[in-house]
Scaffold this motif. Structure first.
Motif, short mmCIF file in Angstrom:
data_model
loop_
_atom_site.label_atom_id
_atom_site.label_comp_id
_atom_site.label_asym_id
_atom_site.label_seq_id
_atom_site.Cartn_x
_atom_site.Cartn_y
_atom_site.Cartn_z
N GLU A 97 0.79 -1.16 -0.03
CA GLU A 97 -0.22 0.10 -0.17
C GLU A 97 0.86 1.34 -0.13
O GLU A 97 0.50 2.29 -0.58
N ALA A 98 1.91 1.19 0.68
CA ALA A 98 2.96 2.26 0.59
C ALA A 98 3.51 2.54 -0.61
O ALA A 98 3.50 3.73 -0.93
N THR A 99 3.90 1.42 -1.33
CA THR A 99 4.56 1.67 -2.50
C THR A 99 3.57 2.25 -3.35
O THR A 99 3.89 3.16 -4.48
N ASN A 100 2.13 1.80 -3.34
CA ASN A 100 1.38 2.38 -4.44
C ASN A 100 0.87 3.64 -4.31
O ASN A 100 0.69 4.42 -5.21
N LEU A 101 0.96 4.23 -2.83
CA LEU A 101 0.84 5.63 -2.50
C LEU A 101 1.86 6.51 -3.23
O LEU A 101 1.65 7.46 -3.68
N VAL A 102 3.11 6.11 -2.95
CA VAL A 102 4.44 7.07 -3.14
C VAL A 102 4.40 6.83 -4.79
O VAL A 102 4.71 7.98 -5.41
N LYS A 103 4.47 5.70 -5.45
CA LYS A 103 4.60 5.72 -6.91
C LYS A 103 3.40 6.06 -7.65
O LYS A 103 3.66 6.57 -8.94
N ASN A 104 2.02 5.72 -7.31
CA ASN A 104 0.86 5.94 -8.45
C ASN A 104 0.10 6.94 -7.82
O ASN A 104 -0.45 7.72 -8.70
N VAL A 105 0.04 7.32 -6.55
CA VAL A 105 -0.84 8.19 -5.99
C VAL A 105 0.15 9.64 -6.18
O VAL A 105 -0.50 10.95 -6.71
N LYS A 106 1.14 9.70 -5.47
CA LYS A 106 2.04 10.85 -5.20
C LYS A 106 2.95 11.05 -6.53
O LYS A 106 3.67 12.16 -6.63
N ASN A 107 3.14 9.85 -7.52
CA ASN A 107 3.56 9.96 -8.66
C ASN A 107 5.17 10.55 -8.47
O ASN A 107 5.85 11.10 -9.24
N MET A 108 5.90 9.98 -7.38
CA MET A 108 7.33 9.92 -7.00
C MET A 108 8.20 9.22 -7.85
O MET A 108 7.64 7.95 -7.91
N ASN A 109 9.24 9.67 -8.34
CA ASN A 109 10.28 8.82 -9.18
C ASN A 109 11.09 7.93 -8.16
O ASN A 109 12.16 8.35 -8.29
N VAL A 110 10.71 6.99 -7.45
CA VAL A 110 11.58 6.26 -6.42
C VAL A 110 11.55 4.60 -6.91
O VAL A 110 10.53 4.43 -7.30
N ASN A 111 12.49 4.16 -6.49
CA ASN A 111 12.52 2.57 -6.58
C ASN A 111 11.75 1.89 -5.21
O ASN A 111 11.76 2.74 -4.15
N ASN A 112 11.50 0.82 -5.41
CA ASN A 112 10.84 0.01 -4.03
C ASN A 112 11.60 -0.02 -3.13
O ASN A 112 11.25 0.09 -1.91
N GLU A 113 13.00 -0.12 -3.30
CA GLU A 113 13.99 -0.43 -2.21
C GLU A 113 14.22 1.11 -1.25
O GLU A 113 14.23 0.87 -0.22
N SER A 114 14.00 2.26 -1.90
CA SER A 114 13.93 3.31 -1.12
C SER A 114 12.68 3.39 -0.48
O SER A 114 12.84 4.01 0.76
N ILE A 115 11.54 2.97 -0.73
CA ILE A 115 10.39 3.07 -0.03
C ILE A 115 10.60 2.20 1.29
O ILE A 115 10.14 2.76 2.50
N ARG A 116 11.02 0.94 1.12
CA ARG A 116 11.20 0.19 2.20
C ARG A 116 12.39 0.66 3.23
O ARG A 116 11.94 0.72 4.30
N ALA A 117 13.17 1.36 2.62
CA ALA A 117 13.99 1.85 3.53
C ALA A 117 13.77 2.84 4.23
O ALA A 117 14.09 3.07 5.65
N ARG A 118 13.10 3.80 3.58
CA ARG A 118 12.32 4.76 4.53
C ARG A 118 11.23 4.36 5.60
O ARG A 118 11.10 4.82 6.72
N ILE A 119 10.62 3.26 5.28
CA ILE A 119 9.68 2.87 6.44
C ILE A 119 10.50 2.33 7.44
O ILE A 119 10.05 2.46 8.47
N TYR A 120 11.59 1.55 7.08
CA TYR A 120 12.25 0.95 8.27
C TYR A 120 13.06 2.20 8.88
O TYR A 120 12.99 2.18 10.40
N GLU A 121 13.65 3.23 8.55
CA GLU A 121 14.03 4.32 9.12
C GLU A 121 12.80 4.79 9.97
O GLU A 121 13.28 5.19 11.05
N GLY A 122 11.59 5.00 9.47
CA GLY A 122 10.58 5.50 10.12
C GLY A 122 10.26 4.62 11.47
O GLY A 122 9.79 5.18 12.49
N VAL A 123 10.18 3.43 11.28
CA VAL A 123 10.18 2.52 12.40
C VAL A 123 11.31 2.81 13.41
O VAL A 123 10.76 2.92 14.85
N ASP A 124 12.67 3.01 13.18
CA ASP A 124 13.65 3.31 14.08
C ASP A 124 13.41 4.61 14.81
O ASP A 124 13.86 4.59 15.88
#
Length: 345
Positions: free
Chosen positions: A23-50
């Motif tokens: 769901e996070a990937t869909n939001l960032v790439k398809n709703v917000k149209n940000m040109n980022v790869n999946n690894e970057s999204i996962r990394a930001r989520i992990y950092e957000g958890v920390d």
């Protein structure tokens, strides 16, 4: 860019109880149209958890699937708190078989010995509310509990009352006799635990209706002389005829389950249950390819038993070290390799 990803996720999902990486990937790439790869999204989520922005519901989710003819059997391992079943949908589980690490210190020590090295707790009403929520109507809940004694009789009564107050019906109790093993603690020597069985409302129909099935077979000119009720069931299925069932477990429950536990030195953990014991219980309370849950999985023998009996399984273990031991035990015994998968945050 990194902060923007996190802020978009935070603002969008702020009022949601949880969200998945998909769901996070869909939001960032398809709703917000940000040109980022999946690894970057996962990394930001992990950092957000920390950083405490997000809270990970489960620390690790692993999945393995086996193919049998035209059917699949799946096992899901979750490194999380078995008392929090929020990741499991309402009325989606066909049965629960579990052994909670009950907090009865006097029963778990003797002399200078302490038998429990894992986290202990006592059930509360909310635990049975969650069990009832995830269980399908009529599904069975199987709880391993200590034999009644002067130390625990009040707690055992509380468990029955909490189960009843949350819509679970008492079905039966069967002792697990541990072969020739004897524990010399408390006021008497003992070699058993209780297997307490509840149903979510009225029990489901798993017991063969022998009279009806015999009548159906005869009506369809099937030869039934000398056949058992299970053989007649197989004949009806082979001929695409309906099989009749009654309320209750698959067959009359035995007076005892008699299975020898492993030697202490061979156990993954102190409270480990024999695979053969769990297999026998599984046969009584479920059908092949249904989904069973163990909230406090420990050694993982529940998963091995489900795999052997062609059941889907969900196994939850909170302790990180025990989770890894469980995962290693299952992979070694079943010669499988789990794949880590995304789950809810």
């Amino acid at each position: 860019m990194d902060n923007t990803i996190q802020m978009n996720l935070f603002e969008y999902f702020m009022d949601s109880e949880q969200f998945s990486i998909q769901e996070a990937t869909n939001l960032v790439k398809n709703v917000k149209n940000m040109n980022v790869n999946n690894e970057s999204i996962r990394a930001r989520i992990y950092e957000g958890v920390d950083r405490g922005i997000f809270k990970k519901i489960t620390r690790g989710v692993y999945k393995v699937t086996k193919q049998l003819e035209n059917e699949e059997s799946t096992c899901l391992l979750i490194n999380g708190d078995g008392r929090d079943l929020s990741m499991i949908k309402d009325h989606s589980v066909d049965g629960i078989i579990t052994d909670h690490p009950y907090d009865l210190q006097k029963a778990l020590s003797g002399g200078n010995r302490k038998f429990a090295t894992f986290e202990l707790f006592k059930y509360e009403s909310k635990d049975f509310k969650e069990k009832q929520r995830v269980l399908k109507e009529g599904a069975f809940l199987v709880e391993f509990l200590p034999e009644e004694s002067q130390v625990n009789y009040e707690y055992l009564y509380e468990i029955k009352k909490m189960a009843r107050d949350n819509g679970l019906k008492y079905f039966a109790k069967v002792a697990w006799v541990k072969g020739n093993f004897v524990a010399n603690t408390g006021r008497k020597a003992k070699n058993s635990e209780d297997v307490m069985i509840f149903s979510n409302g009225e029990p489901r129909n798993l017991k063969l209706d022998a009279k009806k099935n015999l009548a159906i077979a005869k009506e369809n000119n099937l030869e039934v002389t000398g056949k058992t009720s299970y053989e007649i069931r197989d004949m009806l299925q082979e001929n695409n005829l309906d099989v009749a069932y009654m309320k209750g477990t698959n067959g009359m429950l035995p007076t005892v389950f008699n299975h020898q536990p492993k030697n202490t030195k061979d156990k993954i953990m102190e409270a480990e249950k024999p695979i053969e014991l769990i297999e026998e219980i599984i046969e009584y309370v479920s059908k092949p390819y249904e989904t069973l849950l163990d909230q406090f999985a420990g050694s993982g023998n529940f998963v091995i038993a489900c795999h052997n009996k062609n059941r889907n399984s969900i196994a939850i273990e909170k302790d990180d070290t025990m989770f890894q031991k469980m995962k290693n035990n299952i992979e070694k015994n079943l010669d499988v390799k789990f794949d880590e998968m995304d789950y809810d945050y």
